[in-house]
Design a protein around this motif. Structure first.
Motif, PDB file in Angstrom:
ATOM      1  N   VAL A   1      18.647  55.651  61.063  1.00 52.76           N
ATOM      2  CA  VAL A   1      19.784  56.723  61.772  1.00 52.76           C
ATOM      3  C   VAL A   1      19.773  56.728  63.237  1.00 52.76           C
ATOM      4  N   LEU A   2      21.118  56.479  63.642  1.00 50.68           N
ATOM      5  CA  LEU A   2      21.214  56.802  65.090  1.00 50.68           C
ATOM      6  C   LEU A   2      21.618  58.235  65.869  1.00 50.68           C
ATOM      7  N   THR A   3      21.699  59.683  65.800  1.00 50.97           N
ATOM      8  CA  THR A   3      22.123  60.322  66.464  1.00 50.97           C
ATOM      9  C   THR A   3      21.659  60.374  68.172  1.00 50.97           C
ATOM     10  N   HIS A   4      22.193  61.703  68.885  1.00 43.80           N
ATOM     11  CA  HIS A   4      21.961  62.363  69.799  1.00 43.80           C
ATOM     12  C   HIS A   4      21.065  63.848  70.304  1.00 43.80           C
ATOM     13  N   CYS A   5      21.171  64.367  68.790  1.00 43.26           N
ATOM     14  CA  CYS A   5      20.372  65.336  69.182  1.00 43.26           C
ATOM     15  C   CYS A   5      19.226  64.919  67.443  1.00 43.26           C
ATOM     16  N   CYS A   6      18.276  66.363  67.490  1.00 46.82           N
ATOM     17  CA  CYS A   6      17.945  65.124  66.212  1.00 46.82           C
ATOM     18  C   CYS A   6      17.986  67.044  64.840  1.00 46.82           C
ATOM     19  N   PRO A   7      17.639  66.541  63.967  1.00 47.14           N
ATOM     20  CA  PRO A   7      18.017  68.164  63.015  1.00 47.14           C
ATOM     21  C   PRO A   7      16.956  68.914  63.419  1.00 47.14           C
ATOM     22  N   ARG A   8      17.418  70.002  63.063  1.00 43.02           N
ATOM     23  CA  ARG A   8      16.889  71.236  63.271  1.00 43.02           C
ATOM     24  C   ARG A   8      15.380  71.193  62.708  1.00 43.02           C
ATOM     25  N   SER A   9      14.686  70.639  61.913  1.00 41.68           N
ATOM     26  CA  SER A   9      13.563  71.652  61.429  1.00 41.68           C
ATOM     27  C   SER A   9      13.214  70.610  62.407  1.00 41.68           C
ATOM     28  N   VAL A  10      13.475  69.263  63.011  1.00 44.36           N
ATOM     29  CA  VAL A  10      12.578  68.720  63.691  1.00 44.36           C
ATOM     30  C   VAL A  10      12.466  69.047  64.829  1.00 44.36           C
ATOM     31  N   PHE A  11      13.809  69.697  65.416  1.00 47.12           N
ATOM     32  CA  PHE A  11      13.528  70.164  66.333  1.00 47.12           C
ATOM     33  C   PHE A  11      12.365  71.768  66.390  1.00 47.12           C
ATOM     34  N   GLU A  12      12.499  72.390  65.783  1.00 50.09           N
ATOM     35  CA  GLU A  12      11.663  73.617  65.747  1.00 50.09           C
ATOM     36  C   GLU A  12      10.012  72.981  65.601  1.00 50.09           C
TER      37      GLU A  12
ATOM     38  N   GLU B   1      22.848  76.692  71.907  1.00 51.93           N
ATOM     39  CA  GLU B   1      23.157  76.923  70.741  1.00 51.93           C
ATOM     40  C   GLU B   1      22.344  75.472  69.488  1.00 51.93           C
ATOM     41  N   HIS B   2      22.820  76.089  68.503  1.00 51.16           N
ATOM     42  CA  HIS B   2      22.109  74.622  67.531  1.00 51.16           C
ATOM     43  C   HIS B   2      22.942  74.156  66.771  1.00 51.16           C
ATOM     44  N   GLN B   3      24.232  74.365  66.572  1.00 48.40           N
ATOM     45  CA  GLN B   3      25.207  74.110  65.754  1.00 48.40           C
ATOM     46  C   GLN B   3      25.286  72.329  65.404  1.00 48.40           C
ATOM     47  N   SER B   4      24.452  71.766  66.391  1.00 48.19           N
ATOM     48  CA  SER B   4      24.826  69.902  65.829  1.00 48.19           C
ATOM     49  C   SER B   4      23.535  69.576  65.050  1.00 48.19           C
ATOM     50  N   GLU B   5      22.137  70.326  65.791  1.00 48.98           N
ATOM     51  CA  GLU B   5      21.226  70.774  65.125  1.00 48.98           C
ATOM     52  C   GLU B   5      20.967  70.233  63.512  1.00 48.98           C
ATOM     53  N   ASP B   6      21.713  72.197  63.429  1.00 53.40           N
ATOM     54  CA  ASP B   6      21.945  72.658  61.786  1.00 53.40           C
ATOM     55  C   ASP B   6      22.331  71.582  61.039  1.00 53.40           C
ATOM     56  N   MET B   7      23.938  70.822  61.772  1.00 55.83           N
ATOM     57  CA  MET B   7      24.380  69.950  60.867  1.00 55.83           C
ATOM     58  C   MET B   7      24.294  68.620  60.548  1.00 55.83           C
ATOM     59  N   LEU B   8      22.727  68.339  61.613  1.00 61.55           N
ATOM     60  CA  LEU B   8      22.016  66.577  61.063  1.00 61.55           C
ATOM     61  C   LEU B   8      20.600  67.343  60.525  1.00 61.55           C
ATOM     62  N   GLU B   9      20.789  67.713  59.795  1.00 58.19           N
ATOM     63  CA  GLU B   9      19.639  68.952  58.701  1.00 58.19           C
ATOM     64  C   GLU B   9      20.122  68.899  57.624  1.00 58.19           C
ATOM     65  N   LYS B  10      21.211  68.871  57.663  1.00 58.61           N
ATOM     66  CA  LYS B  10      21.898  68.865  55.971  1.00 58.61           C
ATOM     67  C   LYS B  10      22.271  67.494  56.034  1.00 58.61           C
ATOM     68  N   LEU B  11      22.303  66.666  56.805  1.00 65.45           N
ATOM     69  CA  LEU B  11      22.749  65.189  56.811  1.00 65.45           C
ATOM     70  C   LEU B  11      20.940  64.787  56.384  1.00 65.45           C
ATOM     71  N   LYS B  12      19.894  65.249  57.357  1.00 64.12           N
ATOM     72  CA  LYS B  12      18.537  65.081  56.504  1.00 64.12           C
ATOM     73  C   LYS B  12      18.351  64.736  54.796  1.00 64.12           C
ATOM     74  N   ASN B  13      18.886  66.235  54.348  1.00 67.65           N
ATOM     75  CA  ASN B  13      18.220  66.503  53.662  1.00 67.65           C
ATOM     76  C   ASN B  13      19.320  66.008  52.104  1.00 67.65           C
ATOM     77  N   LYS B  14      20.300  65.332  52.697  1.00 70.13           N
ATOM     78  CA  LYS B  14      21.755  64.482  52.063  1.00 70.13           C
ATOM     79  C   LYS B  14      21.076  63.416  51.628  1.00 70.13           C
ATOM     80  N   ILE B  15      20.648  62.553  52.710  1.00 74.54           N
ATOM     81  CA  ILE B  15      20.428  60.765  52.682  1.00 74.54           C
ATOM     82  C   ILE B  15      18.959  60.270  52.812  1.00 74.54           C
ATOM     83  N   THR B  16      18.075  59.377  52.640  1.00 73.74           N
ATOM     84  CA  THR B  16      17.565  58.760  52.877  1.00 73.74           C
ATOM     85  C   THR B  16      17.327  58.263  53.728  1.00 73.74           C
ATOM     86  N   PHE B  17      16.218  57.477  54.666  1.00 78.61           N
ATOM     87  CA  PHE B  17      16.402  56.330  55.589  1.00 78.61           C
ATOM     88  C   PHE B  17      14.933  56.123  56.118  1.00 78.61           C
ATOM     89  N   ASP B  18      14.864  54.955  56.796  1.00 79.82           N
ATOM     90  CA  ASP B  18      13.602  54.263  57.393  1.00 79.82           C
ATOM     91  C   ASP B  18      13.526  54.790  58.611  1.00 79.82           C
TER      92      ASP B  18
END
Length: 227
Positions: free
Chosen positions: A153-164, A182-199
């Motif tokens: 998974v390639l992103t620019h920022c990271c999921p909110r929990s990873v940031f915190e 603002e942390h909208q994008s990190e919050d959205m990536l948190e939702k993504l993290k909880n939706k998928i699995t990854f290596d």
């Protein structure tokens, strides 16, 4: 496809890419993926890009350059790029934009791309010239991504929990009042993290090179080859 390498923000400067290509003898079989804020397309008149493209063609040895979007990008230009048969934005023959919310295959690896982030300094910037509202990841984008397993998974920022959990490493600009970030994008990536699995979950944005755990890694100046 030959070797594939990941690295972090460029902000329009391809110098580190050229040095890496020269040092490790990359060829036209090889590729580099920039994890956002490439900012190759920045000025609306594209004068800066014309110079960058000329230098890239002269010095890149035919290496293929791919980038995801960050927050410091001209989205007006990115959103009007022609799209090729691989669902990539075409910048030039050897430079391609990996579009937000899309899945690609590199060396038989399933790669999910979800660029974008919230500029922590947007109060200093001018909309349409140095800042674009499209930088932020939308819930619509996340909802459109298929659940399942991804190799990368390639992103620019990271999921909110990873940031915190890693604020001590990821807050690298001490002159910015974090209460106004603002942390909208990190919050959205948190939702993504909880939706998928990854290596592997790789990102840029925070201007630090840091392996946070076995899954998450932040890139800035480092390069790493796809496993």
């Amino acid at each position: 496809m030959g070797r594939v390498f990941f690295t972090g923000d460029l902000h329009g400067d391809i110098t580190k890419l050229i040095r890496f290509i020269e040092r490790f003898n990359l060829t036209s079989e090889d590729s580099i993926v920039v994890l956002g804020d490439a900012a190759l397309l920045w000025r609306n008149d594209k004068k800066d890009f014309k110079i960058t493209l000329k230098n890239w063609e002269l010095c890149s040895n035919g290496v293929h350059l791919y980038f995801i979007d960050g927050n410091h990008e001209n989205f007006k230009l990115l959103n009007h790029l022609p799209i090729d048969e691989n669902n990539m934005g075409v910048v030039s023959e050897t430079i391609h934009y990996l579009r937000r919310g899309q899945t690609y295959t590199f060396n038989n690896k399933k790669v999910l791309v979800c660029g974008g982030a919230d500029s922590i300094d947007k109060f200093r910037r001018t909309e349409g010239l140095t800042w674009w509202a499209d930088e932020a990841i939308s819930e619509e984008t996340i909802d459109g991504i298929s659940a399942g397993h991804y190799d990368y998974v390639l992103t620019h920022c990271c999921p909110r929990s990873v940031f915190e959990n890693n604020r001590v490493y990821l807050i690298t600009l001490s002159n910015i009042d974090q209460d106004y970030v603002e942390h909208q994008s990190e919050d959205m990536l948190e939702k993504l993290k909880n939706k998928i699995t990854f290596d592997h979950f790789y990102f840029g944005h925070y201007h630090i090179d840091k392996k946070l755990d076995d899954n998450f890694r932040c890139y800035f100046n480092d390069f790493e080859e796809m496993k």
